[in-house]
Design a protein around this motif. Sequence first.
Motif, PDB file in Angstrom:
ATOM      1  N   LEU A 161     117.474  17.868  42.260  1.00 26.74           N
ATOM      2  CA  LEU A 161     116.702  16.616  42.332  1.00 26.74           C
ATOM      3  C   LEU A 161     115.590  16.727  43.384  1.00 26.74           C
ATOM      4  O   LEU A 161     114.470  16.279  43.154  1.00 26.74           O
ATOM      5  CB  LEU A 161     117.627  15.443  42.666  1.00 26.74           C
ATOM      6  CG  LEU A 161     116.958  14.064  42.733  1.00 26.74           C
ATOM      7  CD1 LEU A 161     116.439  13.644  41.357  1.00 26.74           C
ATOM      8  CD2 LEU A 161     117.926  13.006  43.267  1.00 26.74           C
ATOM      9  N   ILE A 162     115.912  17.342  44.520  1.00 22.52           N
ATOM     10  CA  ILE A 162     114.918  17.510  45.589  1.00 22.52           C
ATOM     11  C   ILE A 162     113.723  18.312  45.072  1.00 22.52           C
ATOM     12  O   ILE A 162     112.561  17.958  45.287  1.00 22.52           O
ATOM     13  CB  ILE A 162     115.548  18.208  46.825  1.00 22.52           C
ATOM     14  CG1 ILE A 162     116.656  17.346  47.443  1.00 22.52           C
ATOM     15  CG2 ILE A 162     114.487  18.569  47.865  1.00 22.52           C
ATOM     16  CD1 ILE A 162     116.214  16.002  47.967  1.00 22.52           C
ATOM     17  N   TYR A 163     114.019  19.400  44.352  1.00 23.75           N
ATOM     18  CA  TYR A 163     112.961  20.234  43.776  1.00 23.75           C
ATOM     19  C   TYR A 163     112.066  19.400  42.855  1.00 23.75           C
ATOM     20  O   TYR A 163     110.841  19.489  42.906  1.00 23.75           O
ATOM     21  CB  TYR A 163     113.610  21.386  43.003  1.00 23.75           C
ATOM     22  CG  TYR A 163     112.666  22.248  42.192  1.00 23.75           C
ATOM     23  CD1 TYR A 163     111.875  23.215  42.809  1.00 23.75           C
ATOM     24  CD2 TYR A 163     112.589  22.103  40.806  1.00 23.75           C
ATOM     25  CE1 TYR A 163     111.011  24.016  42.063  1.00 23.75           C
ATOM     26  CE2 TYR A 163     111.735  22.898  40.056  1.00 23.75           C
ATOM     27  CZ  TYR A 163     110.948  23.849  40.683  1.00 23.75           C
ATOM     28  OH  TYR A 163     110.103  24.639  39.941  1.00 23.75           O
ATOM     29  N   ARG A 164     112.689  18.549  42.070  1.00 19.22           N
ATOM     30  CA  ARG A 164     111.932  17.735  41.109  1.00 19.22           C
ATOM     31  C   ARG A 164     111.043  16.709  41.819  1.00 19.22           C
ATOM     32  O   ARG A 164     109.869  16.556  41.495  1.00 19.22           O
ATOM     33  CB  ARG A 164     112.897  17.037  40.151  1.00 19.22           C
ATOM     34  CG  ARG A 164     112.195  16.272  39.043  1.00 19.22           C
ATOM     35  CD  ARG A 164     113.209  15.623  38.125  1.00 19.22           C
ATOM     36  NE  ARG A 164     112.559  14.741  37.169  1.00 19.22           N
ATOM     37  CZ  ARG A 164     112.091  15.121  35.989  1.00 19.22           C
ATOM     38  NH1 ARG A 164     112.185  16.375  35.621  1.00 19.22           N
ATOM     39  NH2 ARG A 164     111.510  14.257  35.179  1.00 19.22           N
ATOM     40  N   ILE A 165     111.615  15.994  42.806  1.00 20.79           N
ATOM     41  CA  ILE A 165     110.808  14.954  43.475  1.00 20.79           C
ATOM     42  C   ILE A 165     109.798  15.558  44.456  1.00 20.79           C
ATOM     43  O   ILE A 165     108.894  14.867  44.922  1.00 20.79           O
ATOM     44  CB  ILE A 165     111.686  13.875  44.168  1.00 20.79           C
ATOM     45  CG1 ILE A 165     112.546  14.471  45.285  1.00 20.79           C
ATOM     46  CG2 ILE A 165     112.541  13.124  43.147  1.00 20.79           C
ATOM     47  CD1 ILE A 165     113.315  13.435  46.106  1.00 20.79           C
ATOM     48  N   ALA A 166     109.959  16.871  44.725  1.00 20.51           N
ATOM     49  CA  ALA A 166     108.945  17.579  45.533  1.00 20.51           C
ATOM     50  C   ALA A 166     107.818  18.083  44.639  1.00 20.51           C
ATOM     51  O   ALA A 166     106.980  18.883  45.061  1.00 20.51           O
ATOM     52  CB  ALA A 166     109.589  18.746  46.276  1.00 20.51           C
ATOM     53  N   GLY A 167     107.806  17.639  43.371  1.00 18.44           N
ATOM     54  CA  GLY A 167     106.749  18.048  42.434  1.00 18.44           C
ATOM     55  C   GLY A 167     106.966  19.448  41.902  1.00 18.44           C
ATOM     56  O   GLY A 167     106.009  20.182  41.657  1.00 18.44           O
ATOM     57  N   ASN A 168     108.253  19.829  41.744  1.00 11.67           N
ATOM     58  CA  ASN A 168     108.613  21.186  41.301  1.00 11.67           C
ATOM     59  C   ASN A 168     107.973  22.241  42.211  1.00 11.67           C
ATOM     60  O   ASN A 168     107.506  23.290  41.753  1.00 11.67           O
ATOM     61  CB  ASN A 168     108.205  21.437  39.842  1.00 11.67           C
ATOM     62  CG  ASN A 168     108.977  20.537  38.886  1.00 11.67           C
ATOM     63  OD1 ASN A 168     110.003  19.970  39.247  1.00 11.67           O
ATOM     64  ND2 ASN A 168     108.483  20.405  37.668  1.00 11.67           N
ATOM     65  N   ASP A 169     107.960  21.929  43.499  1.00 12.22           N
ATOM     66  CA  ASP A 169     107.363  22.818  44.505  1.00 12.22           C
ATOM     67  C   ASP A 169     108.479  23.631  45.164  1.00 12.22           C
ATOM     68  O   ASP A 169     109.206  23.131  46.028  1.00 12.22           O
ATOM     69  CB  ASP A 169     106.622  21.960  45.542  1.00 12.22           C
ATOM     70  CG  ASP A 169     105.841  22.795  46.552  1.00 12.22           C
ATOM     71  OD1 ASP A 169     106.274  23.926  46.851  1.00 12.22           O
ATOM     72  OD2 ASP A 169     104.807  22.312  47.044  1.00 12.22           O
ATOM     73  N   ALA A 170     108.612  24.896  44.739  1.00  9.55           N
ATOM     74  CA  ALA A 170     109.705  25.746  45.219  1.00  9.55           C
ATOM     75  C   ALA A 170     109.615  25.993  46.728  1.00  9.55           C
ATOM     76  O   ALA A 170     110.627  26.041  47.429  1.00  9.55           O
ATOM     77  CB  ALA A 170     109.708  27.075  44.457  1.00  9.55           C
ATOM     78  N   GLU A 171     108.385  26.124  47.205  1.00 10.82           N
ATOM     79  CA  GLU A 171     108.183  26.404  48.637  1.00 10.82           C
ATOM     80  C   GLU A 171     108.667  25.232  49.492  1.00 10.82           C
ATOM     81  O   GLU A 171     109.367  25.399  50.493  1.00 10.82           O
ATOM     82  CB  GLU A 171     106.690  26.661  48.872  1.00 10.82           C
ATOM     83  CG  GLU A 171     106.407  27.480  50.116  1.00 10.82           C
ATOM     84  CD  GLU A 171     104.916  27.800  50.247  1.00 10.82           C
ATOM     85  OE1 GLU A 171     104.409  27.669  51.368  1.00 10.82           O
ATOM     86  OE2 GLU A 171     104.272  28.143  49.222  1.00 10.82           O
ATOM     87  N   LYS A 172     108.297  24.038  49.073  1.00  8.29           N
ATOM     88  CA  LYS A 172     108.685  22.814  49.790  1.00  8.29           C
ATOM     89  C   LYS A 172     110.219  22.667  49.787  1.00  8.29           C
ATOM     90  O   LYS A 172     110.840  22.346  50.800  1.00  8.29           O
ATOM     91  CB  LYS A 172     108.061  21.618  49.064  1.00  8.29           C
ATOM     92  CG  LYS A 172     107.665  20.448  49.941  1.00  8.29           C
ATOM     93  CD  LYS A 172     106.858  19.477  49.068  1.00  8.29           C
ATOM     94  CE  LYS A 172     106.360  18.285  49.818  1.00  8.29           C
ATOM     95  NZ  LYS A 172     105.587  17.402  48.939  1.00  8.29           N
ATOM     96  N   ASN A 173     110.802  22.900  48.606  1.00  8.44           N
ATOM     97  CA  ASN A 173     112.248  22.788  48.469  1.00  8.44           C
ATOM     98  C   ASN A 173     112.966  23.826  49.336  1.00  8.44           C
ATOM     99  O   ASN A 173     113.929  23.511  50.029  1.00  8.44           O
ATOM    100  CB  ASN A 173     112.650  22.977  46.999  1.00  8.44           C
ATOM    101  CG  ASN A 173     114.160  23.033  46.824  1.00  8.44           C
ATOM    102  OD1 ASN A 173     114.862  22.048  46.998  1.00  8.44           O
ATOM    103  ND2 ASN A 173     114.673  24.213  46.521  1.00  8.44           N
TER     104      ASN A 173
END
Length: 496
Positions: free
Chosen positions: A332-344
């Motif tokens: 879910l975190i990955y998704r709400i981070a805009g599918n941003d792997a680096e951010k996650n």
Amino acid sequence: MELMYSSTRNDKVKLTASQAILKGLADDGGLFVPERIPALDVPMDTLADMSYQETAYEVMSRFFTDFTEDELKDCIKKAYDSKFDTPEIAPLVDADGAYYLELFHGPTIAFKDMALSILPHLLITSARKNQVKNDIVILTATSGDTGKAALAGFADVEGTKIVVFYPKNGVSPIQEKQMITQKGANTCVVGIHGNFDQAQTGVKKMFNDTALEAELDVAGYQFSSANSINIGRLIPQVAYYVYAYAKLYKNGAIAKDEKINVVVPTGNFGNILAAFYAKNMGLPIAKLICASNENKVLYDFFSTGTYDRNRDFILTSSPSMDILISSNLERLIYRIAGNDAEKNTKMMEELSTDGKYAITDEMRAQLADFYGNYTSEEETAKTIKKLYEDTGYIIDTHTAVAAGVYDKYKKDTGDTETKTVIASTASPFKFTRSVMDAIDPKYDAMGDFELVDELSRIGNVKVPQAIEEIRTAPVLHDTVCEVEEMPQVVKKFLGV
């Protein structure tokens, strides 16, 4: 169009569904997620007339696009058969103004059967599709229910072995008896001196141990997972929310496209994430109500935007939810981070080093679909007692956490009109002592199996076969180890 899967920590990785199912966990420690959530493009009038098996096919075929129709239907047919004690597979019970979705009619009387009955067949099919020569070693940690359901699913399945770790003093007596009496030459059950989070961390370390991977490969083995981190376990769970909605529509309980709420007792976040996926496929779900016990790390996360596991670990009467690291939340975190792997990845590294991370306001705004709350031990017991006294219906402790939180949701929001489905995740027979104590403390003097018979009598329900067969079953697994000894135990079992 083929749906590919990428890692939450490296979106350059692209795997087919069968490859993601085989690996379980990505090499970078991330979890596999579909590149997009496919649409549920089947008319509700059509779904309303479908069996559970037909519904499961419609859902899974949208996600597992590299499986042929015959392959997927064969897996479903083998999974959802007479192992379940009701032809409906997941019946709905109307009690006290809510619909209880009974997910415990499988061989181990817990919701994990809904996915773990099919995972072995998905794995074996995936192995054949990808020309895998090694035996698959299922390595899993359990807070109580996953272990037995995985053992039952994989016992004596050719080309597989399964090792289950559980916290020695952190599961119910019935849960432990179910695991340590498990038959099957390919099964191994190990108690650890520690809690579930330590067991899960130990398992993840083994998955990421390249030296161990090389050793096993030489011996003809490779690891895969049966935990809900495996996408092959998560997706089958989406099906029962679709099935529940279609049945409510068919029975005239809801109008077409009418929104419902879904309440899920939540530990590792997989079950409620499946409901979130169902909503994103287009299922008319209003609120996703996340129910926690006194280990309320998720409630605090939804309240504050900070996930913080730095707290005391509490042993409760709902042990399958005694979890401080909810692995599936990463999806879910990955998704709400805009599918941003680096951010996650940055947040997951903070969780690993500091035990906490905070999401941005922008990310929090995307959690509007969720409502989180928790119940205390006392509130959980009162919920069981009240529902039984009012209706005669008996629920287990985990389901009671969900029912208690649903009451709080109605008080907090004033939303008493939206039809609501409560995921009933385990049979009360799995937690007889806690359930019967809640109804009347006088029952505490009884033995475990006396309580089983009394619960059957007062609830007017048949004792499940899963309980009958462990009454006199011999203990077949008695290994107990320290957390740091887990890799040695696995190697010894495999003869490596």
